[in-house]
Write a protein that holds these residues in place. Structure first.
Motif, short mmCIF file in Angstrom:
data_model
loop_
_atom_site.label_atom_id
_atom_site.label_comp_id
_atom_site.label_asym_id
_atom_site.label_seq_id
_atom_site.Cartn_x
_atom_site.Cartn_y
_atom_site.Cartn_z
N ASN A 63 7.43 -29.17 39.39
CA ASN A 63 8.01 -30.16 38.48
C ASN A 63 8.32 -31.46 39.23
O ASN A 63 8.11 -32.55 38.70
CB ASN A 63 9.28 -29.62 37.83
CG ASN A 63 8.97 -28.58 36.77
OD1 ASN A 63 7.88 -28.50 36.24
ND2 ASN A 63 9.96 -27.75 36.47
N ASP A 64 8.82 -31.34 40.46
CA ASP A 64 9.10 -32.52 41.27
C ASP A 64 7.82 -33.29 41.56
O ASP A 64 7.80 -34.53 41.52
CB ASP A 64 9.78 -32.13 42.59
CG ASP A 64 11.19 -31.59 42.40
OD1 ASP A 64 11.78 -31.77 41.31
OD2 ASP A 64 11.70 -30.96 43.36
N ALA A 65 6.74 -32.56 41.84
CA ALA A 65 5.46 -33.21 42.14
C ALA A 65 4.92 -33.96 40.92
O ALA A 65 4.41 -35.08 41.05
CB ALA A 65 4.44 -32.17 42.63
N THR A 66 5.04 -33.36 39.73
CA THR A 66 4.55 -34.05 38.53
C THR A 66 5.41 -35.27 38.21
O THR A 66 4.89 -36.30 37.78
CB THR A 66 4.48 -33.11 37.31
OG1 THR A 66 5.75 -32.56 37.06
CG2 THR A 66 3.45 -32.01 37.51
N ALA A 67 6.71 -35.16 38.44
CA ALA A 67 7.60 -36.30 38.20
C ALA A 67 7.26 -37.45 39.14
O ALA A 67 7.25 -38.62 38.73
CB ALA A 67 9.05 -35.88 38.37
N LYS A 68 6.97 -37.14 40.41
CA LYS A 68 6.61 -38.19 41.37
C LYS A 68 5.28 -38.84 40.99
O LYS A 68 5.15 -40.06 41.05
CB LYS A 68 6.53 -37.63 42.79
CG LYS A 68 6.21 -38.71 43.81
CD LYS A 68 6.19 -38.20 45.22
CE LYS A 68 5.89 -39.26 46.25
NZ LYS A 68 5.08 -40.39 45.91
N LEU A 69 4.31 -38.03 40.57
CA LEU A 69 3.03 -38.59 40.16
C LEU A 69 3.23 -39.52 38.96
O LEU A 69 2.68 -40.62 38.92
CB LEU A 69 2.03 -37.50 39.81
CG LEU A 69 0.68 -37.99 39.28
CD1 LEU A 69 -0.03 -38.90 40.29
CD2 LEU A 69 -0.20 -36.81 38.91
N ALA A 70 4.03 -39.10 37.99
CA ALA A 70 4.30 -39.94 36.83
C ALA A 70 4.92 -41.27 37.24
O ALA A 70 4.50 -42.33 36.77
CB ALA A 70 5.21 -39.21 35.84
N ALA A 92 0.61 -41.34 33.12
CA ALA A 92 1.98 -41.10 33.60
C ALA A 92 2.77 -40.29 32.59
O ALA A 92 3.47 -39.33 32.96
CB ALA A 92 2.67 -42.43 33.88
N THR A 93 2.64 -40.65 31.33
CA THR A 93 3.36 -39.94 30.27
C THR A 93 2.93 -38.47 30.19
O THR A 93 3.76 -37.59 30.00
CB THR A 93 3.16 -40.65 28.91
OG1 THR A 93 3.63 -41.99 29.03
CG2 THR A 93 3.88 -39.94 27.79
N VAL A 98 5.31 -32.77 31.69
CA VAL A 98 5.22 -31.42 32.24
C VAL A 98 6.52 -31.08 32.96
O VAL A 98 6.79 -31.58 34.05
CB VAL A 98 4.03 -31.29 33.21
CG1 VAL A 98 3.98 -29.90 33.82
CG2 VAL A 98 2.74 -31.59 32.50
N LYS A 99 7.30 -30.27 32.31
CA LYS A 99 8.54 -29.78 32.90
C LYS A 99 8.59 -28.29 32.58
O LYS A 99 8.94 -27.90 31.48
CB LYS A 99 9.74 -30.51 32.33
CG LYS A 99 9.78 -31.96 32.76
CD LYS A 99 11.05 -32.63 32.33
CE LYS A 99 11.18 -34.05 32.77
NZ LYS A 99 10.06 -34.92 32.70
N ILE A 100 8.22 -27.50 33.57
CA ILE A 100 8.16 -26.06 33.36
C ILE A 100 9.50 -25.44 33.74
O ILE A 100 10.02 -25.69 34.82
CB ILE A 100 7.04 -25.44 34.20
CG1 ILE A 100 5.71 -26.07 33.80
CG2 ILE A 100 6.99 -23.94 34.03
CD1 ILE A 100 4.57 -25.76 34.72
N LEU A 115 -1.49 -30.22 29.51
CA LEU A 115 -1.66 -31.26 30.53
C LEU A 115 -3.13 -31.60 30.69
O LEU A 115 -3.51 -32.77 30.72
CB LEU A 115 -1.08 -30.81 31.86
CG LEU A 115 -1.40 -31.70 33.06
CD1 LEU A 115 -0.81 -33.08 32.88
CD2 LEU A 115 -0.88 -31.07 34.34
N ALA A 116 -3.97 -30.61 30.79
CA ALA A 116 -5.40 -30.85 30.98
C ALA A 116 -5.98 -31.66 29.84
O ALA A 116 -6.74 -32.62 30.06
CB ALA A 116 -6.14 -29.53 31.15
#
Length: 131
Positions: A63-70, A92-93, A98-100, A115-116
Motif C-alpha cells: 500500500n505504501d508503494a502504491t501511494a508513493k507511485l501515485a 495516479a488516481t 489501491v488500498k488493500i 488496478l490492471a
C-alpha cells in the motif's frame, strides 16, 4: 502464502502497466516533450516495481508503494500539459485507489484486476497523448 501471491500478482500487474507505458512514443508541446521523450515516468514505475516486489507478504508495504507511485505520478502530471497531464493524473488516481486491507488479503485479487484494468486504460491515454 496467499498474501505473498496476492501482492506479487499486484506487482506483476503494475509492472505490465509500466512496460506498456514505457513503450509510448511522444511528441506534442515542449513541456510534454520532456515528460514523454525523456521517459520521466519510468523511474517512478521502476521504483514501484522494486518496492512492490520486495513487499511480497506485507500488504501494508505494498500500500505504501502504491501511494508513493501515485504521488510521484501526480508530481509529474504537474509538469505536463493537456492530455499528458490528464493521463498521468488518471494513472495516479488508479494507483492511489489501491488500498488493500491487510486483514483481508483475499481482496488483493480483486484489487489487482481493478488496478490492471484502470491502469491499462490510463496507459493507453498516455501513449495516445504522447504520440
Amino acid at each position: 502464502m496467499f498474501r505473498a501471491l496476492s501482492s506479487r500478482h499486484l506487482a506483476v500487474a503494475a509492472a505490465g502497466v509500466a512496460l506498456i507505458s514505457m513503450t509510448a512514443a511522444c511528441g506534442g508541446s515542449s513541456s510534454n516533450s520532456a515528460v514523454c521523450t525523456e521517459a520521466a515516468w519510468s523511474k517512478p514505475f521502476a521504483d514501484f516495481t522494486t518496492a512492490a516486489t520486495s513487499s511480497a507478504g506485507d500488504l501494508t508495504k505494498f500500500n505504501d508503494a502504491t501511494a508513493k507511485l501515485a504521488a510521484d505520478l501526480k508530481a509529474l502530471a504537474a509538469t505536463a500539459d493537456g492530455e499528458v497531464a490528464t493521463a498521468l493524473t488518471d494513472l495516479a488516481t488508479s494507483f492511489e485507489a489501491v488500498k488493500i486491507d491487510p486483514s483481508d488479503p483475499a481482496a488483493a485479487a480483486t484489487a489487482a484486476t481493478s488496478l490492471a484494468t484502470k491502469a491499462q486504460e490510463a496507459s493507453t491515454k498516455l501513449a495516445e497523448a504522447c504520440a
